[in-house]
Design an enzyme around this catalytic site. Structure first.
Site, mmCIF file in Angstrom:
data_model
loop_
_atom_site.group_PDB
_atom_site.id
_atom_site.type_symbol
_atom_site.label_atom_id
_atom_site.label_comp_id
_atom_site.label_asym_id
_atom_site.label_seq_id
_atom_site.Cartn_x
_atom_site.Cartn_y
_atom_site.Cartn_z
ATOM 1 N N LYS A 140 0.865 -1.192 0.000
ATOM 2 C CA LYS A 140 0.000 0.000 0.000
ATOM 3 C C LYS A 140 0.895 1.233 0.000
ATOM 4 O O LYS A 140 2.059 1.162 0.394
ATOM 5 C CB LYS A 140 -0.884 0.011 1.253
ATOM 6 C CG LYS A 140 -2.089 0.903 1.167
ATOM 7 C CD LYS A 140 -3.255 0.260 0.439
ATOM 8 C CE LYS A 140 -4.386 1.241 0.225
ATOM 9 N NZ LYS A 140 -5.608 0.586 -0.304
ATOM 10 N N ASP A 180 -6.984 4.693 -4.484
ATOM 11 C CA ASP A 180 -7.626 4.559 -3.165
ATOM 12 C C ASP A 180 -8.229 5.936 -2.886
ATOM 13 O O ASP A 180 -8.464 6.711 -3.832
ATOM 14 C CB ASP A 180 -6.603 4.143 -2.089
ATOM 15 C CG ASP A 180 -7.261 3.716 -0.774
ATOM 16 O OD1 ASP A 180 -7.746 2.584 -0.689
ATOM 17 O OD2 ASP A 180 -7.310 4.523 0.175
HETATM 18 P P1 NDP Z 1 -12.840 8.182 -2.566
HETATM 19 O O1 NDP Z 1 -11.796 9.181 -2.354
HETATM 20 O O2 NDP Z 1 -13.371 7.966 -3.934
HETATM 21 O O3 NDP Z 1 -14.086 8.469 -1.619
HETATM 22 C C1 NDP Z 1 -13.957 8.543 -0.232
HETATM 23 C C2 NDP Z 1 -15.273 9.007 0.351
HETATM 24 O O4 NDP Z 1 -15.191 8.943 1.766
HETATM 25 C C3 NDP Z 1 -15.582 10.447 0.019
HETATM 26 O O5 NDP Z 1 -16.968 10.628 -0.026
HETATM 27 C C4 NDP Z 1 -14.969 11.202 1.189
HETATM 28 O O6 NDP Z 1 -15.564 12.487 1.417
HETATM 29 C C5 NDP Z 1 -15.281 10.258 2.328
HETATM 30 N N1 NDP Z 1 -14.277 10.403 3.383
HETATM 31 C C6 NDP Z 1 -12.922 10.361 3.253
HETATM 32 N N2 NDP Z 1 -12.315 10.555 4.437
HETATM 33 C C7 NDP Z 1 -13.298 10.716 5.318
HETATM 34 C C8 NDP Z 1 -13.319 10.962 6.709
HETATM 35 N N3 NDP Z 1 -12.188 11.085 7.420
HETATM 36 N N4 NDP Z 1 -14.525 11.055 7.301
HETATM 37 C C9 NDP Z 1 -15.671 10.929 6.588
HETATM 38 N N5 NDP Z 1 -15.713 10.697 5.264
HETATM 39 C C10 NDP Z 1 -14.547 10.602 4.654
HETATM 40 O O7 NDP Z 1 -12.246 6.802 -1.981
HETATM 41 P P2 NDP Z 1 -12.706 5.327 -2.276
HETATM 42 O O8 NDP Z 1 -14.162 5.284 -2.476
HETATM 43 O O9 NDP Z 1 -11.808 4.763 -3.313
HETATM 44 O O10 NDP Z 1 -12.310 4.599 -0.908
HETATM 45 C C11 NDP Z 1 -13.197 4.545 0.199
HETATM 46 C C12 NDP Z 1 -12.779 3.414 1.134
HETATM 47 O O11 NDP Z 1 -12.767 2.166 0.430
HETATM 48 C C13 NDP Z 1 -11.376 3.549 1.724
HETATM 49 O O12 NDP Z 1 -11.359 2.980 3.008
HETATM 50 C C14 NDP Z 1 -10.528 2.698 0.789
HETATM 51 O O13 NDP Z 1 -9.325 2.255 1.400
HETATM 52 C C15 NDP Z 1 -11.494 1.542 0.538
HETATM 53 N N6 NDP Z 1 -11.223 0.750 -0.649
HETATM 54 C C16 NDP Z 1 -11.171 1.329 -1.888
HETATM 55 C C17 NDP Z 1 -10.954 0.561 -2.999
HETATM 56 C C18 NDP Z 1 -11.004 1.120 -4.377
HETATM 57 O O14 NDP Z 1 -11.007 0.330 -5.323
HETATM 58 N N7 NDP Z 1 -11.092 2.423 -4.572
HETATM 59 C C19 NDP Z 1 -10.676 -0.898 -2.879
HETATM 60 C C20 NDP Z 1 -10.859 -1.420 -1.549
HETATM 61 C C21 NDP Z 1 -11.087 -0.608 -0.488
HETATM 62 P P3 NDP Z 1 -15.010 13.811 0.687
HETATM 63 O O15 NDP Z 1 -15.616 13.808 -0.674
HETATM 64 O O16 NDP Z 1 -15.471 14.913 1.560
HETATM 65 O O17 NDP Z 1 -13.517 13.683 0.668
#
Ligand code: NDP
Length: 459
Positions: A140, A180
């Site tokens: 990662k 991510d």
């Molecule tokens: P994105 O950046 O696309 O979206 C993240 C979302 O979560 C946004 O809506 C963001 O809000 C919100 N967010 C981020 N940080 C916080 C916080 N501290 N408190 C509240 N909301 C928060 O990321 P992903 O969708 O890609 O990833 C989301 C999760 O899924 C993570 O844990 C990631 O590790 C996991 N994941 C992702 C994969 C992938 O393929 N993308 C694969 C497997 C797991 P805002 O718009 O305000 O930033």
């Protein structure tokens, strides 16, 4: 009345002692890394039945080796902002375990990124990648760079600088990053362009999550969210339930959340709420995904804009309170530790039937215990969100063979992989004496494969 003492088998005692010893050393050797400690604790405690059954893992020092990354790289990322000022961020790549394949795992750009976050994510990735049945090890990376409010040019300059250093440590057979939080197709594109320039070669398999016009796989964007819902669908099916007619709450509104909502809606559920890091929206008519995609994915705006377009919907500040909304199924898809004990108690009091973790480690250990104690079906992240990395591995396969599969072909493989992960987890939970506990089943199923490879490859 005499209290009958529970007798613990000596081999179980030895396994428990071994796990405690390794946990202790992780805390001592990695101070100030609470997320890493949490991930290791949650995983190792659930491996006791496997270590009891196969004590040779203890002799081979498997846990000591699993908790120590094979390599940790930390580097400076200097870049110039639009005002011509020099900015410096910190970049990381943790190459955790390569027993079953090249390191594989995403890159996160978020101000909270530090060694603890990257190590917890890299550690979990070992087990998740193993569960997919694909030949990929765990890794990662990321940076404390905050993409919010940055211009496209700033994002490009930062990302190119990040790749200038990272390129020395990755390659299609070495380490294959992906996206991510804060890293989507735009950032992957800039990183790939810079890597290509530095290498002087078109090594498509060095990154996944690429655009489909230059080696990316169709359905990679949708894979994590769809995969989470496919996994939860299997978990519900085993109890004679389904998504049809259920009320669903999904945290986040990023890549994982949006496609989890899309698949849940396709399966007949009503998704009534979702969030971003500022607050959450509630729409009792069901979230309009077309509008949400435009706000969050295309315009990269804040989620409160949704109520301008849907005046019947509500916006609330404090994203954590999203868990007070009554629902049948909750899908935490935003970030780590976003669902704590209080939130879990609210969900249980409101009659939640199932939880599916789309994000990595979104539930605290206390929250997981509450769900288990109240017999709420619980799909842990390492299994439930493995669809993203599984399709990344399919992207690597397409790159190696220079062919592209259709969306339907990739989606069908994803669906099969998620069914298979569910089956493996259920079977391992049963075989190791904890039927129905998917945390134990998932961790053990992912562990055995890696541990056996480590034993076979020697020290
Ligand atoms: P994105 O950046 O696309 O979206 C993240 C979302 O979560 C946004 O809506 C963001 O809000 C919100 N967010 C981020 N940080 C916080 C916080 N501290 N408190 C509240 N909301 C928060 O990321 P992903 O969708 O890609 O990833 C989301 C999760 O899924 C993570 O844990 C990631 O590790 C996991 N994941 C992702 C994969 C992938 O393929 N993308 C694969 C497997 C797991 P805002 O718009 O305000 O930033």
């Amino acid at each position: 009345m005499a209290i009958k003492e529970k007798t613990i088998h000596p081999q179980t005692q030895a396994a428990e002692k071994y796990v405690q010893k390794v946990l202790e050393s992780v805390r001592e050797r990695n101070p100030h890394e609470p997320e890493f400690h949490q991930a290791v604790k949650e995983t190792l405690l659930s491996l006791v039945p496997a270590l009891t059954k196969k004590p040779e893992y203890i002799d081979h020092g498997i846990l000591e080796r699993l908790v120590e990354p094979e390599r940790v790289i930390s580097f400076q990322v200097p870049w110039t902002d639009d005002q011509g000022r020099v900015q410096v961020n910190r970049g990381f790549r943790v190459q955790f375990n390569s027993a079953i394949g090249p390191y594989k795992g995403g890159i996160r750009f978020h101000p909270s990124v530090n060694a603890s976050i990257v190590k917890f994510l890299g550690f979990e990735q070992i087990f998740k990648n193993s569960l997919t049945g694909q030949p990929i090890g765990g890794g990662k990376g990321g940076s404390d760079f905050d993409p919010k409010g940055k211009s496209d040019q700033e994002i490009m300059r930062f990302t190119q600088s990040f790749m200038t250093e990272l390129s020395k440590h990755i390659g299609p057979d070495v380490d294959v990053p992906a996206g991510d939080i804060g890293v989507s197709a735009r950032e992957i594109g800039y990183m790939f362009g810079q890597y290509k320039k530095l290498r002087g070669a078109y090594e498509a398999g060095v990154l996944t999550g690429k655009g489909p016009n230059y080696g990316g796989s169709l359905a990679r964007t949708e894979a994590t969210g769809y995969g989470t819902v496919y996994f939860v669908e299997e978990m519900l099916k085993a109890k004679g339930l389904s998504f049809e007619g259920k009320t669903v709450v999904v945290s986040g509104s990023g890549n994982v959340s949006i496609f989890a909502m899309e698949k849940a809606q396709e399966l007949g559920a009503k998704v009534v709420a979702c969030s971003d890091s500022s607050g959450y929206i509630y729409d009792e008519n069901g979230i309009d995904l077309g509008t949400l995609k435009q706000i969050k994915m295309e315009n990269k705006e804040r989620i409160n804009i949704y109520i301008d377009k849907h005046p019947d919907a509500y916006y609330f500040e404090e994203c954590k309170n999203i868990w007070s909304i009554p629902c049948d199924i909750a899908l935490p898809c935003a970030t780590q530790n976003e669902l704590d004990g209080d939130s879990a108690r609210k969900l249980v009091a409101n009659g939640v039937a199932a939880i599916g973790e789309g994000a990595n480690m979104p539930s605290t250990i206390e929250a997981i215990d509450i769900f288990h104690n109240h017999e709420v079906l619980f799909a842990p992240a390492k299994a439930a969100n493995a669809g993203g990395v599984a399709v990344s591995a399919l992207e690597m396969a397409q790159n190696s063979s220079r062919i592209s599969w259709t969306f339907e072909e990739v989606d069908a493989q994803l669906h099969e992989i998620m069914i298979d992960i569910h089956e493996k987890s259920v079977n391992a939970a049963k075989e190791y004496g904890h039927p129905g506990n998917l945390v134990i089943g998932t961790n053990i199923a992912g562990f055995i494969n890696v541990a056996d490879a480590m034993v076979m490859q020697g020290v």
